[in-house]
Design a protein around this motif. Structure first.
Motif: not given
Lengths: 281, 339
Positions: A72, A76, A149, A153, A156, A206, A209-210, A213
């Motif tokens: 992720t 991102n 995910t 995310t 962010f 990020c 949160r990943a 989550e």
């Protein structure tokens, strides 16, 4: 202190009151629960906590969580840099629509985010049958977890970079281009170094949160132990089975991962004091 | 490098920033684009640079059409208003940037680049500061770095956008001299944008005055100051007293004020008289002296007519004693334009 009183200084009682309130609030809302997690995990001593973590299902959950974050976050980073670059440095039709879309995951409930993927890729979904024909599993499998995910995310990093890049303007890029630098060269040598601290901060948020989550992942995961359980889901299962020591031990591990990222950030900043402040952070 | 700008137009949304602008710049010239904010001067500079492309018209470098060529292809050196130095690179790396990005046989050797950077640092009197970061320099030093970075690529034309705008008055003056010296030493055609008329008149060979996307006048500093072609130029360049009135029989009248207007047709008009063009004259109009203050060799007089109009007069210091009570003033000359 009285010798250097400034006109903007508040009375002493006000300072004490305000700082005291902040500390009290932080203690109640942040420190106490965090301490409780570790206290509960170690209630019966270190041994049961370590056993709960080293259980094969727990280890599988840790692995899956790290794998999800490892896919992720780089995704991102690329998406966030592209989106911020496009929004902050260029003008094009539909720009405000793009900004709104970037914010969508923040405004949509994570459960809905999960359901979207079930609707699209699930058995009864739009692509369900075709996926089964080709023997591709997305829902109730790792790809679904990663997709959900990423969805949750992706604002962010972009959100962290857009204001920073906008504030920095385009004249450094124009200077580079006017001296013959290509777009890519300009990006790597001029734009990226200017936003590296904002980028790092976005990566940390990020990543946190990943790994943490719950909602969206819970919908698409299917809760198959040892296969599609991430750490937050594993915590829930153990808790629902009244295995409190196990639940809190895995939760404590999750907290430790978060604390490690924060320590990393601070260490990086301290290691390069000369760069701090010059990049706008 | 001669530069021709031919009826260039540029709109931002519906707002016309440049309206059929034409301008010829001679080889090796130092030209100022002077105008108030929003007059289109920066847009014109960016069109010349290739950072902005016109909606209509042509830009020619040495008779070659470069209207849509990139800045790099035109080989321009551009100095930005806020310097736009690369914050994370040393001064030397900043200056070398334009040489570092070159590829293949165009790219000078490391030794050659170092030699060139040292030469440029010497030119702008920053020897020994190559290893510093921009944040460790003063505003004036940053500006010098930006100047030498623009010169490093041996540009065909040097373009500067409000180069001294962010600096304090003393540094401005010394950098102004510096730019003139660098221009004379390199001979590169130079165009700079400013809203400061003193800067433009002091530094430039010729001045182009812009107003609302149109070039009002192009000329030497003396020409635009002494022979303004429009009320705007007259009001914008130099100090002046402005009057609205009528011309009749070669004389401009506005209340009790009258000014020479030889050869002008009768009718309503607007007139400008420079403070230093007034002198005491028994046949002039009557004013009351409110205040005299001495500034160096000059005396500034605040005068007022009977109907309450204020007039600024500048005279030599030894004349100051005659400006007391009520006196009579006459203007040696005035710029009168039909309204």
């Amino acid at each position: 202190m009285a010798a250097h009183r400034r006109s903007t200084d508040d009375p002493v009682w006000a300072k004490v009151l305000i700082i005291g309130l902040v500390l009290l609030f932080l203690g109640l809302v942040l420190v106490l629960p965090l301490a409780a997690v570790f206290a509960e995990a170690l209630r019966k001593g270190l041994q049961p906590a370590l056993e709960a973590i080293s259980n094969p299902d727990a280890l599988a959950a840790v692995k899956l969580t790290l794998l999800t974050a490892a896919i992720t976050v780089p995704f991102n980073v690329v998406f966030g840099l592209c989106a911020a670059w496009a929004v902050a440095k260029h003008d094009f039709p539909g720009k405000s629509l793009l900004i709104t879309l970037i914010d969508l995951p923040f405004s949509v409930s994570p459960v809905v985010a999960g359901l979207i993927y079930v609707l699209v890729f699930g058995l009864q979904g739009w692509f369900g049958e075709r996926l089964i024909d080709h023997d591709i599993k997305i829902i109730f499998a790792v790809p679904g977890i990663v997709l959900a995910t990423i969805f949750v995310t992706f604002p962010f990093i972009a959100r962290e970079l857009i204001p920073l890049m906008q504030e920095q303007g385009v004249s450094e890029e124009e200077a580079a281009v006017s001296m013959g630098a290509s777009g890519l060269y300009t990006f790597w040598r001029v734009t990226a170094p200017n936003v590296r601290w904002g980028l790092l901060y976005g990566v940390l948020l990020c990543n946190a949160r990943a790994m943490g989550e719950f909602g969206a992942v819970s919908v698409v995961s299917g809760h198959i132990r040892g296969l599609t359980n991430t750490m937050p889901l594993h915590v829930e299962i153990l808790y629902n089975e009244y295995d409190f020591v196990g639940a809190f031990a895995v939760a404590a591990l999750l907290c430790l991962l978060a604390i490690v990222t924060l320590v990393l950030k601070t260490a990086l900043e301290v290691a390069q004091p000369a760069v701090r402040g010059r990049s706008g952070h | 490098m001669t530069i021709s700008i031919r009826s260039v137009e540029k709109k931002f949304g519906r707002y016309p920033a440049l309206n059929k602008v034409g301008l010829e710049i001679a080889d090796g010239e130092l030209l100022a684009l002077l105008g108030p904010s929003g007059s289109g001067k920066t847009t014109l500079l960016r069109v010349i640079a290739g950072l902005e492309f016109p909606d209509a018209g042509q830009v020619l470098f040495h008779d070659q059409d470069v209207t849509f060529a990139s800045a790099a292809a035109r080989r321009v050196g551009f100095v930005f208003q806020q310097y736009a130095l690369f914050k994370h690179m040393t001064v030397a790396k900043n200056i070398a940037f334009g040489l570092d990005v070159r590829k293949g046989k165009d790219k000078p050797s490391k030794v050659e680049i170092t030699r060139r950077v040292d030469e440029l640092l010497r030119l702008v009197e920053l020897e020994g500061l190559g290893g510093r970061y921009p944040s460790q320099l003063s505003g004036g030093q940053r500006q010098r770095v930006a100047l030498s970075r623009a010169l490093a690529v041996q540009p065909s034309v040097l373009l500067l956008d409000e180069p001294f705008g962010a600096l304090d008055a003393t540094v401005r003056k010394s950098l102004r001299k510096e730019l003139r010296r660098v221009h004379d030493a390199t001979g590169v055609t130079t165009i700079f944008v400013t809203h400061d008329q003193e800067e433009a008149l002091d530094l430039a060979d010729r001045v182009a005055i812009l107003n609302q996307g149109v070039i009002e006048q192009v000329g030497t500093p003396e020409q635009v100051h002494d022979h303004p072609v429009s009320p705007f130029v007259c009001g914008f360049v130099g100090e002046s007293n402005r009057f609205e009135g009528v011309v009749s029989g070669g004389r401009f009248t506005s209340g009790s004020v009258f000014l020479p207007a030889t050869g002008l047709a009768d009718g309503p008009a607007v007139a400008f008289a420079r403070p230093h063009d007034f002198s005491l004259d028994g046949s002039g109009f009557e004013v009351r002296v409110n205040r005299v203050h001495i500034q160096g060799a000059l005396a500034h007089v605040d005068a007022e007519t009977a109907d309450g109009r204020r007039i600024d007069v500048v005279t030599s210091r030894d004349q100051a004693e005659h400006f007391t009570g009520t006196v009579r003033l006459a203007a040696r000359k005035a710029h009168v334009f039909p309204a």
